[in-house]
Design an enzyme around this catalytic site. Structure first.
Site, mmCIF file in Angstrom:
data_model
loop_
_atom_site.group_PDB
_atom_site.id
_atom_site.type_symbol
_atom_site.label_atom_id
_atom_site.label_comp_id
_atom_site.label_asym_id
_atom_site.label_seq_id
_atom_site.Cartn_x
_atom_site.Cartn_y
_atom_site.Cartn_z
ATOM 1 N N TYR A 43 3.852 4.857 11.507
ATOM 2 C CA TYR A 43 4.120 3.452 11.842
ATOM 3 C C TYR A 43 5.038 2.746 10.842
ATOM 4 O O TYR A 43 5.300 1.563 10.949
ATOM 5 C CB TYR A 43 2.777 2.695 11.934
ATOM 6 C CG TYR A 43 1.876 2.961 10.752
ATOM 7 C CD1 TYR A 43 1.992 2.236 9.579
ATOM 8 C CD2 TYR A 43 0.935 4.007 10.796
ATOM 9 C CE1 TYR A 43 1.196 2.511 8.478
ATOM 10 C CE2 TYR A 43 0.133 4.297 9.703
ATOM 11 C CZ TYR A 43 0.276 3.544 8.548
ATOM 12 O OH TYR A 43 -0.503 3.815 7.453
ATOM 13 N N HIS A 68 -3.086 4.693 4.878
ATOM 14 C CA HIS A 68 -4.337 3.939 4.912
ATOM 15 C C HIS A 68 -5.462 4.765 4.293
ATOM 16 O O HIS A 68 -6.281 4.273 3.537
ATOM 17 C CB HIS A 68 -4.672 3.569 6.358
ATOM 18 C CG HIS A 68 -6.026 2.948 6.507
ATOM 19 N ND1 HIS A 68 -6.357 1.773 5.875
ATOM 20 C CD2 HIS A 68 -7.145 3.361 7.164
ATOM 21 C CE1 HIS A 68 -7.631 1.477 6.146
ATOM 22 N NE2 HIS A 68 -8.116 2.428 6.928
ATOM 23 N N ARG A 88 0.861 -1.188 0.000
ATOM 24 C CA ARG A 88 0.000 0.000 0.000
ATOM 25 C C ARG A 88 0.897 1.238 0.000
ATOM 26 O O ARG A 88 1.412 1.631 1.033
ATOM 27 C CB ARG A 88 -0.882 -0.029 1.264
ATOM 28 C CG ARG A 88 -2.069 0.915 1.217
ATOM 29 C CD ARG A 88 -2.657 1.088 2.610
ATOM 30 N NE ARG A 88 -1.742 1.847 3.439
ATOM 31 C CZ ARG A 88 -1.608 1.705 4.759
ATOM 32 N NH1 ARG A 88 -2.322 0.839 5.424
ATOM 33 N NH2 ARG A 88 -0.743 2.451 5.433
HETATM 34 C C1 LIG Z 1 -15.652 -4.826 10.750
HETATM 35 C C2 LIG Z 1 -14.731 -3.630 10.698
HETATM 36 N N1 LIG Z 1 -13.767 -3.499 11.613
HETATM 37 C C3 LIG Z 1 -12.929 -2.420 11.584
HETATM 38 C C4 LIG Z 1 -13.081 -1.460 10.611
HETATM 39 C C5 LIG Z 1 -12.119 -0.261 10.549
HETATM 40 N N2 LIG Z 1 -11.185 -0.489 9.436
HETATM 41 C C6 LIG Z 1 -11.394 0.082 8.228
HETATM 42 S S1 LIG Z 1 -10.216 -0.379 7.109
HETATM 43 C C7 LIG Z 1 -9.420 -1.305 8.241
HETATM 44 C C8 LIG Z 1 -8.175 -2.064 7.877
HETATM 45 C C9 LIG Z 1 -8.398 -3.089 6.826
HETATM 46 O O1 LIG Z 1 -7.189 -3.683 6.463
HETATM 47 P P1 LIG Z 1 -7.104 -4.642 5.240
HETATM 48 O O2 LIG Z 1 -8.208 -5.629 5.300
HETATM 49 O O3 LIG Z 1 -5.719 -5.190 5.208
HETATM 50 O O4 LIG Z 1 -7.377 -3.710 3.970
HETATM 51 P P2 LIG Z 1 -6.482 -2.494 3.413
HETATM 52 O O5 LIG Z 1 -6.915 -1.248 4.124
HETATM 53 O O6 LIG Z 1 -5.072 -2.812 3.656
HETATM 54 O O7 LIG Z 1 -6.817 -2.414 1.960
HETATM 55 C C10 LIG Z 1 -10.066 -1.272 9.471
HETATM 56 C C11 LIG Z 1 -9.619 -2.006 10.675
HETATM 57 C C12 LIG Z 1 -14.126 -1.626 9.680
HETATM 58 N N3 LIG Z 1 -14.327 -0.735 8.716
HETATM 59 N N4 LIG Z 1 -14.920 -2.727 9.734
#
Ligand SMILES: Cc1ncc(C[n+]2csc(CCOP(=O)(O)OP(=O)(O)O)c2C)c(N)n1
Ligand SMILES: [Mg+2]
Length: 318
Positions: A249, A241, A237
């Site tokens: 981090y 985020h 990425r």
């Molecule tokens: C059920 C849920 N838990 C927490 C969140 C908050 N949240 C949004 S994105 C994210 C991280 C997701 O990481 P990943 O699955 O690796 O996807 P990436 O952002 O790396 O594309 C989190 C914890 C959420 N949206 N939904």
């Protein structure tokens, strides 16, 4: 792979990259009324996975889903207009970045609930099987989502029922600020397929040809009625985020190193080396994509916000 497909993969990745960079500017200028999670660096995954799909196949996507939508065939102008909350967007401006839907091209939603698209794709696969079609459902999700219960429940059911579903884990090494090394029990998420008795592969997600090969095999398997496949695509990425993330981090050196694995640079070099692309064809492609992006941004900018009465209508404008 034939040259037409090879060039198409390059074009898809470039369209995604340039649309995302345009959205980053729109976000900075206050034109995006929501958080923006951009996909820069991961284009090889969306392009490689969607290339062997048909229009009537379906995908479910995530909070980082603009690239998936473009690769599956959503018009760029409809995507950008929706992200900007305009009435000309794919959902009439009422959905935004995390609710992009276009069933006509098989986009069954970018979903902000992490892991939420996984059971949805499983259900789509069940419907496709019950209707006795050879359609395929694909779920894109992140490394963080692979630790969600919905992932494990879905893979088990899809395996038991031999559903035509492809589970695509985009391991970009982070879930928000959490490194995958601190959250995940295995080095390769692909091996989790073994726990459910289905093929599980890990490929370099920055190599669009490797992604395309894995997807082609999984699609053939699903269409033949042989059941689901898990594909882990290792990528990175590049942006934070979300837009505005200070990224404390991780180090700048780590990001600089990852930029050297750029999927577009890699594929462009491959095609140049094999005489499938020359400088003038590349320049023409860049110009064409720049024009498409410019036109899409203008379209979004000039479109009105949805009228208040549209809040009570179920769908956006066609
Ligand atoms: C059920 C849920 N838990 C927490 C969140 C908050 N949240 C949004 S994105 C994210 C991280 C997701 O990481 P990943 O699955 O690796 O996807 P990436 O952002 O790396 O594309 C989190 C914890 C959420 N949206 N939904
Ligand atoms: Mg991630």
């Amino acid at each position: 792979m034939d040259t037409t497909t090879a060039l198409k993969l390059l074009e898809t990745m470039l369209r995604i990259r340039k649309a995302e960079l345009a959205l980053a500017v729109l976000y900075r200028n206050g034109k995006v009324p929501c958080a923006a999670h951009l996909y820069e660096g991961q284009e090889g995954v969306a392009a490689g996975i969607c290339a062997p799909l048909r229009l009537d196949d379906c995908i479910t996507s995530t909070h980082r889903g603009h690239g998936h939508c473009l690769a599956k065939g959503m018009a760029m102008r409809e995507m950008i207009a929706e992200v900007c909350g305009k009435s000309s967007g794919c959902c009439g401006g009422k959905g935004g970045t995390m609710h992009l839907f276009k069933p006509e091209v098989g986009v069954m939603g970018t979903i902000g609930i992490v892991g939420g698209g996984i059971p949805l794709a499983t259900g789509l696969g069940l419907a496709m099987k019950m209707q006795k079609t050879d359609r395929v459902a694909v779920s894109f999700f992140g490394d963080g989502a692979a630790n969600n219960g919905a992932f494990h429940e879905s893979l088990n059911l899809a395996a038991v029922w031999k559903l035509p579903v492809i589970y695509v884990c985009e391991n970009n090494l982070y879930a928000t600020s959490v490194s995958v090394n601190r959250s995940t029990s295995v080095a390769d998420i692909g091996i989790r397929g073994a726990a459910y008795g289905i093929p599980g592969v890990t490929v370099d997600g920055n190599r669009v040809d490797a992604v395309y090969a894995a997807a082609t095999e999984a699609v053939a398997r699903a269409r033949a009625g042989d059941g689901p496949t898990l594909i882990e695509c290792k990528t990175y990425r590049i942006r934070g985020h979300f837009e505005g993330d200070d990224c404390l981090y991780r180090s700048k050196e780590e990001v600089a190193e990852a930029r050297k694995q750029d999927p577009i640079d890699y594929w462009r070099a491959c095609l140049t080396r094999t005489n499938q692309l020359d400088e003038s064809a590349w320049s023409a492609l860049v110009e064409r994509v720049d024009q498409e992006v410019e036109e899409a941004v203008r379209f979004a900018d000039e479109s009105p916000l949805p009228a208040p009465r549209e809040a009570l209508e179920l769908t956006g404008k066609p």
